[in-house]
Design a protein around this motif. Structure first.
Motif, short mmCIF file in Angstrom:
data_model
loop_
_atom_site.label_atom_id
_atom_site.label_comp_id
_atom_site.label_asym_id
_atom_site.label_seq_id
_atom_site.Cartn_x
_atom_site.Cartn_y
_atom_site.Cartn_z
N ASN A 35 -2.03 -0.51 -3.27
CA ASN A 35 -1.87 0.70 -2.47
C ASN A 35 -0.60 1.40 -2.91
O ASN A 35 0.51 0.91 -2.68
CB ASN A 35 -1.79 0.36 -0.98
N VAL A 36 -0.74 2.54 -3.58
CA VAL A 36 0.40 3.19 -4.24
C VAL A 36 1.09 4.23 -3.36
O VAL A 36 1.97 4.96 -3.83
CB VAL A 36 -0.01 3.81 -5.60
N VAL A 37 0.68 4.35 -2.08
CA VAL A 37 1.40 5.21 -1.14
C VAL A 37 1.84 4.40 0.07
O VAL A 37 1.19 3.42 0.45
CB VAL A 37 0.56 6.42 -0.68
N LEU A 38 2.94 4.81 0.67
CA LEU A 38 3.39 4.18 1.91
C LEU A 38 2.57 4.74 3.07
O LEU A 38 2.40 5.97 3.18
CB LEU A 38 4.87 4.42 2.15
N GLY A 39 2.07 3.86 3.91
CA GLY A 39 1.27 4.30 5.05
C GLY A 39 1.45 3.38 6.23
O GLY A 39 1.87 2.22 6.08
N PHE A 40 1.13 3.89 7.40
CA PHE A 40 1.21 3.10 8.62
C PHE A 40 -0.16 2.52 8.96
O PHE A 40 -1.19 3.04 8.55
CB PHE A 40 1.70 3.96 9.79
N ASP A 41 -0.14 1.46 9.76
CA ASP A 41 -1.35 0.73 10.11
C ASP A 41 -2.35 1.57 10.88
O ASP A 41 -3.53 1.65 10.55
CB ASP A 41 -0.98 -0.51 10.93
N PHE A 268 4.18 -0.91 8.38
CA PHE A 268 3.44 -0.44 7.21
C PHE A 268 2.08 -1.14 7.11
O PHE A 268 1.92 -2.30 7.54
CB PHE A 268 4.24 -0.67 5.93
N VAL A 269 1.12 -0.45 6.54
CA VAL A 269 -0.25 -0.96 6.45
C VAL A 269 -0.26 -2.29 5.70
O VAL A 269 0.44 -2.48 4.70
CB VAL A 269 -1.17 0.09 5.79
N GLY A 271 1.04 -4.95 6.42
CA GLY A 271 2.30 -5.70 6.46
C GLY A 271 3.17 -5.56 5.23
O GLY A 271 4.03 -6.41 4.97
N ALA A 272 2.98 -4.50 4.46
CA ALA A 272 3.76 -4.30 3.24
C ALA A 272 5.26 -4.22 3.56
O ALA A 272 5.66 -3.68 4.59
CB ALA A 272 3.31 -3.02 2.53
N ASN A 273 6.06 -4.77 2.67
CA ASN A 273 7.51 -4.75 2.83
C ASN A 273 8.16 -3.91 1.74
O ASN A 273 7.84 -4.06 0.56
CB ASN A 273 8.08 -6.18 2.76
N TYR A 274 9.05 -3.01 2.17
CA TYR A 274 9.76 -2.16 1.22
C TYR A 274 11.26 -2.29 1.45
O TYR A 274 11.72 -2.56 2.56
CB TYR A 274 9.34 -0.70 1.41
N GLY A 275 12.03 -2.08 0.39
CA GLY A 275 13.48 -2.13 0.49
C GLY A 275 14.07 -0.73 0.43
O GLY A 275 13.39 0.28 0.65
N ASN A 276 15.36 -0.66 0.12
CA ASN A 276 16.01 0.64 -0.07
C ASN A 276 15.41 1.35 -1.29
O ASN A 276 14.99 0.72 -2.24
CB ASN A 276 17.51 0.48 -0.27
#
Length: 318
Positions: A35-41, A268-269, A271-276
């Motif tokens: 999934n190459v975009v950030l999205g919410f559940d 995030f959808v 449960g994806a984890n992102y940093g700074n």
């Protein structure tokens, strides 16, 4: 409500709230979906979306100064905070439930079309404005097309605010970026255009040659308006880890490139984890504050005209 289309190359999930892109699934070099975009559940998660994740932005993307603008002798006051009107105001198009106009999955070019109407003087803007966006999959491309008409002269600047990360996790600091832009818009401390343009050469914004984002000397994030060199290829983003390359082309004059440092704790959808520096935006548009900048190209839409903003995201494996 959520809508989904896919072909052999791409899977797309959207919500009609804000005509929002939730997921964009691309196969990496090993054939796995990323999934190459950030999205919410859930769609409800977008009701509190101060970063405009994935949303359709309007009526005017970017910033407008002076608390409004004048057009044909009339002054139109806009919502402002600290002297800045941002992304269409307090309740812009990103906070509307768009209507599903049409959707087709059983075709070589599946698509989703949403539409919305913004009444005269909503958020202070003149004209009854009718807007549509079509998300269409064509082979290995996602084509995003905004169109709009008005019954009174108005100003308009639409864009999509998707946040990209070609690994679906962590950060984009290890992504390679190339921008087809020799100049960018000078901004003041409120990120409002001064009206002047600066050369990217020898600046922190020089990505004329591909560079790893995090390796850029003095990199502290990007939130700037890049002047495009002409219709066609505007940017290339590449992840060495997944092998996914994304080429961005548009018919717009400018592109806001934005790398948020910290989006905070979010649901995030999957449960994806992102940093700074989790992601990067490619907001194809005309120039911010054009209604108050006489040297900028006009952002006025007249009755009888059709506004058109087209962006093509082409994916491949390098």
């Amino acid at each position: 409500m959520k809508h989904s289309i896919k072909n052999a190359h791409i899977g797309l999930n959207t919500f009609n709230y804000g005509a929002t892109i939730q997921q964009l699934l691309i196969k990496d070099k090993n054939g796995n979906d990323v999934n190459v975009v950030l999205g919410f559940d859930k769609e409800e998660d977008y009701y509190d979306n101060p970063f405009y994740l994935g949303a359709s932005i309007g009526r005017y993307a970017g910033r407008i100064s002076q608390g409004g603008f004048s057009l044909n002798g009339d002054h139109f006051a806009l919502h402002q905070e600290n002297g800045v009107h941002l992304h269409g105001g307090k309740n812009g198009l990103n906070k509307k439930h768009w209507q599903l106009e049409s959707m087709e999955q059983d075709t070589d070019t599946p698509f989703i079309t949403y539409s919305v109407t913004s009444p005269h003087l909503e958020e202070g803007y003149p004209g009854n404005l009718k807007v549509s966006v079509t998300y269409r999959l064509v082979g290995n491309r996602l084509e995003i097309a905004y169109e709009a008409t008005t019954d009174k002269a108005t100003v308009l600047n639409l864009t999509n605010h998707a946040y990209f990360n070609l690994e679906g996790k962590d950060s984009v600091l290890n992504h390679e970026l190339k921008l087809s832009s020799k100049t960018f818009v000078e901004l003041d401390k409120k990120l409002l255009p001064t009206g002047d343009f600066l050369f990217v050469k020898d600046s922190a914004y020089d990505f004329l040659n591909p560079e790893i984002i995090g390796n850029k000397p003095g990199f502290s994030g990007i939130d700037d308006v890049f002047v495009l060199n002409g219709e066609g290829l505007a940017a290339i983003l590449y992840s060495p880890e997944t092998g996914i390359e994304m080429k961005v082309a548009t018919n717009q004059r400018a592109m806001v490139i934005y790398t948020p440092e910290d989006l905070g704790e979010r649901n995030f959808v999957n449960g994806a984890n992102y940093g700074n520096f989790s992601s990067i935006c490619f907001e194809a548009q005309t120039f911010p504050d054009a209604p108050n900048q006489p040297n900028f190209p006009s952002a006025v839409l007249q009755p009888g005209e059709v506004y058109s903003n087209k962006t093509i995201l082409e994916f491949g494996i390098r």
